[in-house]
Design a protein around this motif. Sequence first.
Motif, short mmCIF file in Angstrom:
data_model
loop_
_atom_site.label_atom_id
_atom_site.label_comp_id
_atom_site.label_asym_id
_atom_site.label_seq_id
_atom_site.Cartn_x
_atom_site.Cartn_y
_atom_site.Cartn_z
N THR A 199 2.30 1.70 13.22
CA THR A 199 1.28 2.53 13.96
C THR A 199 -0.30 2.59 13.34
OG1 THR A 199 3.15 3.91 14.73
CG2 THR A 199 0.90 4.72 15.27
N ALA A 200 -0.36 2.83 12.16
CA ALA A 200 -1.53 2.72 11.48
C ALA A 200 -2.15 1.65 11.68
CB ALA A 200 -1.40 3.48 9.99
N TYR A 201 -1.42 0.61 11.31
CA TYR A 201 -2.24 -1.06 11.22
C TYR A 201 -2.74 -1.34 12.68
CZ TYR A 201 -2.45 -5.82 10.27
OH TYR A 201 -2.96 -7.27 10.17
N THR A 202 -1.87 -1.24 13.63
CA THR A 202 -2.27 -1.35 14.99
C THR A 202 -3.58 -0.65 15.50
OG1 THR A 202 0.05 -1.69 15.62
CG2 THR A 202 -1.47 -1.33 17.44
N TYR A 203 -3.40 0.76 14.82
CA TYR A 203 -4.72 1.52 15.30
C TYR A 203 -5.97 0.94 14.58
CZ TYR A 203 -8.20 5.35 15.32
OH TYR A 203 -9.24 6.00 15.43
N PHE A 204 -5.83 0.75 13.28
CA PHE A 204 -7.06 0.37 12.58
C PHE A 204 -7.45 -1.31 13.11
CE2 PHE A 204 -5.21 2.89 8.93
CZ PHE A 204 -6.14 3.95 9.24
N LYS A 205 -6.38 -2.03 13.38
CA LYS A 205 -6.87 -3.48 13.73
C LYS A 205 -7.40 -3.47 15.16
CE LYS A 205 -4.69 -7.97 14.70
NZ LYS A 205 -3.57 -8.70 14.60
N GLY A 234 -4.10 -3.05 5.71
CA GLY A 234 -2.67 -3.17 5.41
C GLY A 234 -2.49 -2.32 4.09
N LEU A 235 -3.29 -2.44 3.18
CA LEU A 235 -3.28 -1.49 1.94
C LEU A 235 -3.40 0.28 2.40
CD1 LEU A 235 -3.55 -1.60 -1.29
CD2 LEU A 235 -5.95 -1.02 -0.62
N VAL A 236 -4.10 0.51 3.29
CA VAL A 236 -4.33 1.87 3.88
C VAL A 236 -3.02 2.22 4.49
CG1 VAL A 236 -5.50 3.50 5.10
CG2 VAL A 236 -6.87 1.85 3.77
N SER A 237 -2.51 1.70 5.61
CA SER A 237 -1.49 1.81 6.31
C SER A 237 -0.09 1.97 5.43
CB SER A 237 -1.31 0.79 7.48
OG SER A 237 -1.02 -0.55 6.97
N GLY A 238 -0.18 0.94 4.49
CA GLY A 238 1.03 0.65 3.72
C GLY A 238 1.13 1.96 2.77
N ALA A 239 0.18 2.76 2.40
CA ALA A 239 0.26 3.79 1.47
C ALA A 239 0.66 5.21 2.19
CB ALA A 239 -1.10 4.30 0.78
N MET A 240 0.67 5.10 3.38
CA MET A 240 1.00 6.40 4.41
C MET A 240 2.39 6.77 4.44
SD MET A 240 -1.58 5.99 7.45
CE MET A 240 -3.43 6.09 7.33
N GLY A 241 3.40 5.49 4.48
CA GLY A 241 4.97 5.48 4.44
C GLY A 241 5.21 6.38 3.24
N PRO A 242 5.06 5.97 1.85
CA PRO A 242 5.59 6.56 0.82
C PRO A 242 5.17 7.80 0.55
CG PRO A 242 4.75 4.13 0.26
CD PRO A 242 4.42 4.69 1.70
N ALA A 298 1.71 0.07 -1.05
CA ALA A 298 0.63 -0.27 -0.48
C ALA A 298 -0.13 -1.71 -0.55
CB ALA A 298 -0.40 0.84 -1.00
N PRO A 299 -0.09 -2.09 -1.95
CA PRO A 299 -0.60 -3.56 -1.98
C PRO A 299 0.62 -4.42 -1.34
CG PRO A 299 -0.14 -2.70 -4.10
CD PRO A 299 0.05 -1.53 -3.37
N GLY A 300 1.68 -3.90 -1.47
CA GLY A 300 2.77 -4.91 -0.89
C GLY A 300 2.56 -4.98 0.67
N GLN A 301 2.33 -4.06 1.29
CA GLN A 301 1.95 -4.39 2.78
C GLN A 301 0.57 -5.04 2.93
OE1 GLN A 301 4.08 -3.45 5.26
NE2 GLN A 301 5.40 -2.80 3.76
N ALA A 302 -0.29 -4.78 2.14
CA ALA A 302 -1.50 -5.56 2.14
C ALA A 302 -1.16 -7.24 2.07
CB ALA A 302 -2.49 -5.24 1.11
N VAL A 303 -0.44 -7.54 1.11
CA VAL A 303 -0.01 -8.90 0.83
C VAL A 303 0.67 -9.23 2.12
CG1 VAL A 303 1.41 -10.38 -0.53
CG2 VAL A 303 -0.13 -8.68 -1.73
N THR A 304 1.87 -8.52 2.75
CA THR A 304 2.64 -9.13 3.58
C THR A 304 1.79 -9.22 4.90
OG1 THR A 304 4.37 -7.71 2.72
CG2 THR A 304 4.53 -8.34 5.10
N PHE A 305 1.14 -8.46 5.23
CA PHE A 305 0.13 -8.50 6.52
C PHE A 305 -0.75 -9.58 6.38
CE2 PHE A 305 1.27 -3.94 7.83
CZ PHE A 305 1.86 -4.48 8.93
N THR A 306 -1.42 -9.89 5.36
CA THR A 306 -2.34 -10.82 5.15
C THR A 306 -1.90 -12.09 5.23
OG1 THR A 306 -3.82 -9.34 3.71
CG2 THR A 306 -4.21 -11.70 3.61
N VAL A 307 -0.54 -12.41 4.49
CA VAL A 307 0.07 -13.59 4.21
C VAL A 307 0.71 -13.96 5.84
CG1 VAL A 307 1.73 -14.94 3.16
CG2 VAL A 307 0.57 -13.55 1.69
N TYR A 308 1.43 -13.08 6.11
CA TYR A 308 1.94 -13.14 7.73
C TYR A 308 0.83 -13.57 8.65
CZ TYR A 308 4.36 -12.09 11.81
OH TYR A 308 4.65 -12.17 13.17
#
Length: 330
Positions: A199-205, A234-242, A298-308
Amino acid sequence: MATKVGGKDGKAPPTAATNLIAGGGAGMMEALVCHPLDTIKVRMQLSRRARQPGAPKRGFVRTGAEIVKRETPLGLYKGLGAVLTGIVPKMAIRFTSFEAYKQMLADADSGSISGRGTFAAGLAAGVTEAVAVVTPMEVVKIRLQAQHHSMADPLDIPKYRNAAHALYTVVKEEGFGALYRGVSLTALRQGSNQAVNFTAYTYFKEVLLRWQEQAGGKNSGSAQLPSWQTTVIGLVSGAMGPLSNAPIDTIKTRLQKTPAEEGVSAFRRISVIAGEMFKQEGVHAFYKGITPRIMRVAPGQAVTFTVYEYLKEKLEKSGPSVLSGSRYEE
């Protein structure tokens, strides 16, 4: 907030093959980069020592340093085999099921999906990956990470030698059901993680894409963001879940680390674990490992979205027809 399910250009969503390759590649890169922080998080969550008044705080730096000192730097990568084994199907299931749920929840006439729909699709995708892959993978990973042995000493033989041996031993000693210990908490954690994350990623994108169009830059009219922007959101949205589900993750880790007790239901065990944590260690115990978890997720989601996004774009431009699809809208 409403977005087009099929992407900005209206084409069909990515195929399962695209999600398998792009998602799997993104997941493997994320695991290799961030796994040490996950090991530190697990050790902190399993620590039952209540902090004495005036005693120094046992933070993630000290925990990591102790692992390296006693178990060599390789100790930070315990359980990596279990993660790498499950990461490709996990990411393929995550992105493919998310797209499928978006299609189901989209408006039949306009093809758009609301913010609530995106949240629900992310929630369902997280639960799906938790049941299909994540729970068994986490049980094996946590058993390996919980072992305090030196990987440099051949005489220091642990109970679980590697991911395959841990899987075999757990099933042999505790039954196949042991692999699904904590599945309800894992599903709750993964579901809330992906609901918030997508949700956060979609909004920011969407905000950045609209800004690009208004600015009229070189990426104007494109459904693809520059890699650095994908990394940041990806970094910002990834930090929200934890931050939203730390207590769930801590209780889940302790539940999956120990064998089942005959005649004791999962709900009863969860209640006992939570009660003992609160009584013996205080409220802060539910947030043990939150720092390395955010630093890992958070960096994991950043890496995941960027590489994906990068791999998906390359596959759609140069891959065979089975990989073709639209630009993916998380």
